[in-house]
Design a protein around this motif. Structure first.
Motif, PDB file in Angstrom:
ATOM      1  N   GLN A 273       5.861 -58.597  62.856  1.00 44.74           N
ATOM      2  CA  GLN A 273       4.521 -59.008  62.427  1.00 44.74           C
ATOM      3  C   GLN A 273       4.316 -60.477  62.745  1.00 44.74           C
ATOM      4  O   GLN A 273       5.066 -61.327  62.258  1.00 44.74           O
ATOM      5  N   ASN A 275       2.584 -63.607  62.005  1.00 47.55           N
ATOM      6  CA  ASN A 275       1.759 -64.157  60.936  1.00 47.55           C
ATOM      7  C   ASN A 275       1.076 -65.410  61.480  1.00 47.55           C
ATOM      8  O   ASN A 275       1.611 -66.495  61.422  1.00 47.55           O
ATOM      9  N   THR A 312      -1.609 -60.892  62.732  1.00 48.94           N
ATOM     10  CA  THR A 312      -2.595 -61.219  61.696  1.00 48.94           C
ATOM     11  C   THR A 312      -3.099 -62.618  61.964  1.00 48.94           C
ATOM     12  O   THR A 312      -2.307 -63.547  62.146  1.00 48.94           O
ATOM     13  N   ASN A 390      -5.098 -57.860  62.697  1.00 50.29           N
ATOM     14  CA  ASN A 390      -5.574 -57.805  61.322  1.00 50.29           C
ATOM     15  C   ASN A 390      -6.311 -59.063  60.886  1.00 50.29           C
ATOM     16  O   ASN A 390      -5.865 -60.173  61.151  1.00 50.29           O
ATOM     17  N   VAL A 392      -7.790 -60.967  57.247  1.00 52.18           N
ATOM     18  CA  VAL A 392      -7.199 -61.074  55.906  1.00 52.18           C
ATOM     19  C   VAL A 392      -8.201 -60.775  54.783  1.00 52.18           C
ATOM     20  O   VAL A 392      -7.892 -60.963  53.604  1.00 52.18           O
ATOM     21  N   SER A 397     -12.591 -59.814  58.890  1.00 51.31           N
ATOM     22  CA  SER A 397     -12.442 -58.869  59.978  1.00 51.31           C
ATOM     23  C   SER A 397     -13.786 -58.650  60.691  1.00 51.31           C
ATOM     24  O   SER A 397     -13.840 -58.569  61.922  1.00 51.31           O
ATOM     25  N   TYR A 418      -8.213 -54.546  58.892  1.00 50.99           N
ATOM     26  CA  TYR A 418      -8.066 -55.697  57.986  1.00 50.99           C
ATOM     27  C   TYR A 418      -7.195 -55.302  56.805  1.00 50.99           C
ATOM     28  O   TYR A 418      -7.121 -54.132  56.424  1.00 50.99           O
ATOM     29  N   TYR A 756      -0.012 -52.537  54.824  1.00 52.47           N
ATOM     30  CA  TYR A 756       0.659 -52.880  56.091  1.00 52.47           C
ATOM     31  C   TYR A 756       1.707 -51.825  56.428  1.00 52.47           C
ATOM     32  O   TYR A 756       1.821 -51.372  57.564  1.00 52.47           O
TER      33      TYR A 756
END
Ligand code: 8GP
Length: 770
Positions: A273, A275, A312, A390, A392, A397, A418, A756
């Motif tokens: 992922q 971030n 994300t 994604n 948040v 989104s 999202y 997630y």
């Protein structure tokens, strides 16, 4: 930076066989605050600890306060990952977090004469008792050098001949889950000089150089960049990114290879992922390792990459999207630049087939930005290489789809999802507000809500219960007393417990509009001063509390801090105003300060210009603690409204779709007279520092009022008046407060992480056998 890796597959099987890797980055693993209090709660040993300590003559609370805050991140993004690690552990997900073990975390904010000064936060002063140094888990990380073409088994391949090698040494930080034996690991990397190089220098007698090189290596994990929106120290920053990515991936791949020899299984076992974009070089690094080191074909490697990464993004501000100058990248990571060009070439070819020769669109979507400084657009790279993008919050989104990444959404609508952020109720209620925690458990008849937050909704049933009101008010009062004591000790200002404690704590930024708050405080002050004495009796007393750090190079934010102090100086020393109004700036805002301030707040402000806050998580912490929100419909507050109803909060301001037109509107039509009056007071030197504040005033008047302070001012004052009115009716206020806590379940990071797990990573909980 946190890069999280997660294991996929049959996770119910034997725990130890779970391969877990889940990259969850933010250039620091997050702002985790103190560890002891959270860990003993999660392990269910708080009372035993307190007993044992008391037998040794120590008080648990006093001891817990001795621990310093680990502030290895900048703001919301970093704190979010700390909450999510707690949820991953609690919900038994097989996950690892990775980050950097900075020696200096986010700077300490010291206020002198109302001005912010930054001091280094050497958080390792007394060591870190919770970490385990893994001297045997270390990996070489390479930089600089050249790329040469060689032939291997009749095929030509690229070989990177690096110019510098640094060693990454692992430090493990266990994160125990609540009500489970599951403990996950946060592995932080520290940079050490490469032993080989050192020896050579010593042998040739070049002692000084050896020492200098040692220090140069250690610099990589030395300092957290305090501004996550600007790009100073570009090279060191990029080095940090790659150092973190390379070490983490070597670790993940080593674990994968320990039991697997076919990289086609990699996506079955690993989810990574991203971030935000700080770890985005990971996509390039995986390509490099698979193609150059594991000798997979490009297409096979690309297939793997596209299955393992999800991305994300945490911003709506185009200026916050990271770009790396090609020259810099090419000199530090020459092979990576080649790979990025190849990825982009393939992407552009595919795109041409889809949209034809629309050069405008092609150039906007390209990973490479042409221009005066040719750069790599890290967000574009991340979108191209990830299977999911994604936001948040839902609103975030929508903005990504319709504005920021519109072209990408049109190309790959299926990628866009999202996951509204959440915060962990373990830290934000159980640890920081133990009396509210006990009260909730008493009325719900169970502690199960600590793991199953949806149960909080059960409080709705008692929202009008007089006994609960009594107890709820008592808990809130005790928390206010604690906060008032802190305020007095810290600032010398004595505040009245009957006043409404009105809080705005978060990073200082123009879009978060602390200035709007301060200007309305000036307005309140001005009104009180101009009132007849008899009228003053009707004024609802307020203690306005502001806290937050300004990025060291962010002049406007620093001026806002100074203005806050200048206004506070005037108001707090005006005997005429007395307890009717106080303004307090809480210095060095961090997790521990938040744990004290949030439970004691009656009202909290989340007042960003609509369309600017990607989500916001502070609002969720206040909500859980029964604090009423005064907010704009921005980021996650839109979803909070759905949960608790507009009638239980104080909403104001332009809606996101109105903002563009308001910006166009002529300046004269926008700001009400009260606004011009308070700005004039600042301009005229009512609070001193007339020249210094001039640019602040210029920035919110006329056409420069980009963040719409003027046009939102009237409705802001109305919302403030509504809050005053509601506060007078304490039973009504208490009911709204209970309903806020009751409706906060959707904003637990447990929900975010489950979402997630199910829809992005495809993983299941993996229960630790007892
Ligand atoms: C923050 C957002 O501003 C905040 O709304 C959100 O709640 C938080 O992330 C967690 O999602 N964003 C950043 O901190 C950020 O964008 N940092 C820079 C790396 C871009």
């Amino acid at each position: 930076m946190i890069l999280n890796s997660i294991s996929r597959g049959k996770t119910q099987s034997v725990y130890t066989s779970c391969l877990s890797s889940f990259l969850w980055h933010s250039l620091a693993f997050g702002i985790s605050g103190r560890s002891l209090s959270n860990s003993v709660i999660n392990l269910g040993i708080r009372d035993q600890c307190a007993d044992a300590l008391s037998q040794l003559g120590f008080e648990y609370e006093v001891l817990a306060e001795q621990e310093g805050d680990a502030a290895l991140g900048n703001g919301g993004l970093a704190r979010l990952s700390a909450c999510q690690m707690d949820s991953l552990a609690t919900l038994d997900y097989p996950a690892w977090g990775y980050g950097l073990r900075y020696q200096y975390g986010l700077f300490r904010q010291v206020i002198l004469d109302g001005f912010q000064h930054e001091q280094p936060d050497y958080w390792l002063n007394f060591g870190n008792p919770w970490e385990i140094e893994r001297v045997h888990v270390s990996y070489p990380v390479k930089f600089y050098g050249t790329v040469e073409e060689e032939t291997l088994n009749g095929k030509s391949c690229q070989v990177w001949l690096p110019g510098e090698t640094v060693e990454a040494v692992a430090y493990d930080n266990p994160i125990p889950g609540y009500g489970t034996r599951n403990t996950i690991n946060l592995r932080l990397w520290a940079a050490k000089p490469d032993g080989q190089y050192d020896m050579e220098s010593y042998n040739t007698g070049d002692y000084i150089n050896a020492v200098v090189n040692r220090q140069r290596a250690e610099t990589i994990s030395s300092v957290l960049y305090p501004d996550d929106r600007s790009h100073q120290g570009k090279e060191l920053r990029l080095k940090q990114h790659y150092f973190f990515v390379s070490a983490s991936l070597q670790d993940i791949i080593r674990r994968f290879k320990d039991g697997h020899n076919n990289f086609d299984d990699f996506p079955e076992k690993i989810a990574l992922q991203l971030n935000d974009t700080h770890p985005s070089l990971a996509v390039v690094e995986v390509m490099r390792v698979l193609v150059d080191e594991e000798h997979l074909g490009w297409d096979q490697a690309w297939n793997i990459v596209c299955k393992i990464f999800s991305f994300t993004t945490h911003t709506v501000l185009p200026e916050a999207l990271e770009k790396i100058p090609v020259d810099l990248l090419g000199s530090l990571l020459p092979r990576h630049l080649q790979i990025i060009y190849d990825i982009n070439f393939n992407f552009m070819e595919e795109l041409k087939k889809r949209i034809g020769l629309d050069f405008n669109r092609l150039s906007q979507m390209s990973i490479v930005e042409e221009g005066a400084v040719k750069s790599i657009r890290m967000a574009n790279l991340s979108i191209v290489c990830s299977h999911t993008v994604n936001g948040v919050s839902r609103m975030h989104s929508e903005l990504l789809k319709t504005r920021v990444f519109k072209d990408f959404y049109e190309l790959w609508p299926h990628k866009f999802q999202y996951k509204t952020n959440g915060v962990t109720q373990r830290r934000w209620i159980v640890v920081s507000n133990p009396s509210l925690c006990a009260l909730i458990s008493k009325w719900l008849g169970t502690e199960a809500w600590i793991r199953d937050i949806d149960l909080l909704i059960g409080l709705q049933e008692f929202a009008a219960d007089a006994d609960l009101h009594q107890e709820w008010k008592m808990v809130r009062k005790v928390n206010k007393m604690r906060l008032a004591e802190y305020i007095e000790a810290m600032s010398g200002v004595k505040v009245s417990l009957d006043a409404m404690f009105d809080v705005q704590i978060k990073r200082i930024h123009e879009y978060k509009r602390q200035l709007l708050n301060i200007l309305s405080i000036i307005h309140r002050y001005d009104c009180i001063k101009n009132m007849e004495k008899t009228q003053r009796r009707k004024v609802v007393p307020r203690v306005c509390i502001v806290g937050g750090k300004a990025a060291p190079g962010y002049e406007v934010a620093k001026k806002i801090i100074k203005l806050c102090h200048a206004v506070a100086e005037k108001i707090n020393n005006d005997a005429d105003v007395g307890d009717l109004l106080k303004l307090i700036f809480v210095p060095d805002y961090n997790v521990s300060v938040a744990e004290l301030v949030i439970p004691g707040a009656d009202l909290s402000q989340h007042i960003s210009t609509a369309g600017h806050e990607a989500s916001g998580t502070g609002c969720m912490k206040f909500l859980m603690n029964g604090c009423l929100l005064l907010a704009t419909a921005d980021g996650s507050t839109v979803e909070i409204i759905e949960e608790i109803g507009e009638e239980n909060m104080f909403l104001f301001g332009a809606k996101v779709h109105e903002v563009p037109a308001l910006r166009e509107k002529s300046s004269d039509d926008k700001a009400p007279l009260q606004f011009s009056r308070v700005v004039r007071m600042v301009r005229d030197g009512h609070f001193g520092f007339k020249d210094y504040f001039k640019s602040l005033c210029d920035g919110v008047e006329g056409d420069s009022d980009f963040y719409l302070l003027g046009s939102d001012f009237a409705s802001y004052l109305e919302a403030q008046a509504a809050a005053d009115k509601a506060f007078v009716d304490q039973e009504k206020w208490t009911q709204m407060s209970i309903l806020s806590t009751a409706g906060s379940g959707r904003f637990s990071s447990d929900r975010t992480v489950e979402d997630y797990a199910e829809t992005t990573w495809g993983i299941e909980p993996c229960t630790c056998p007892s």
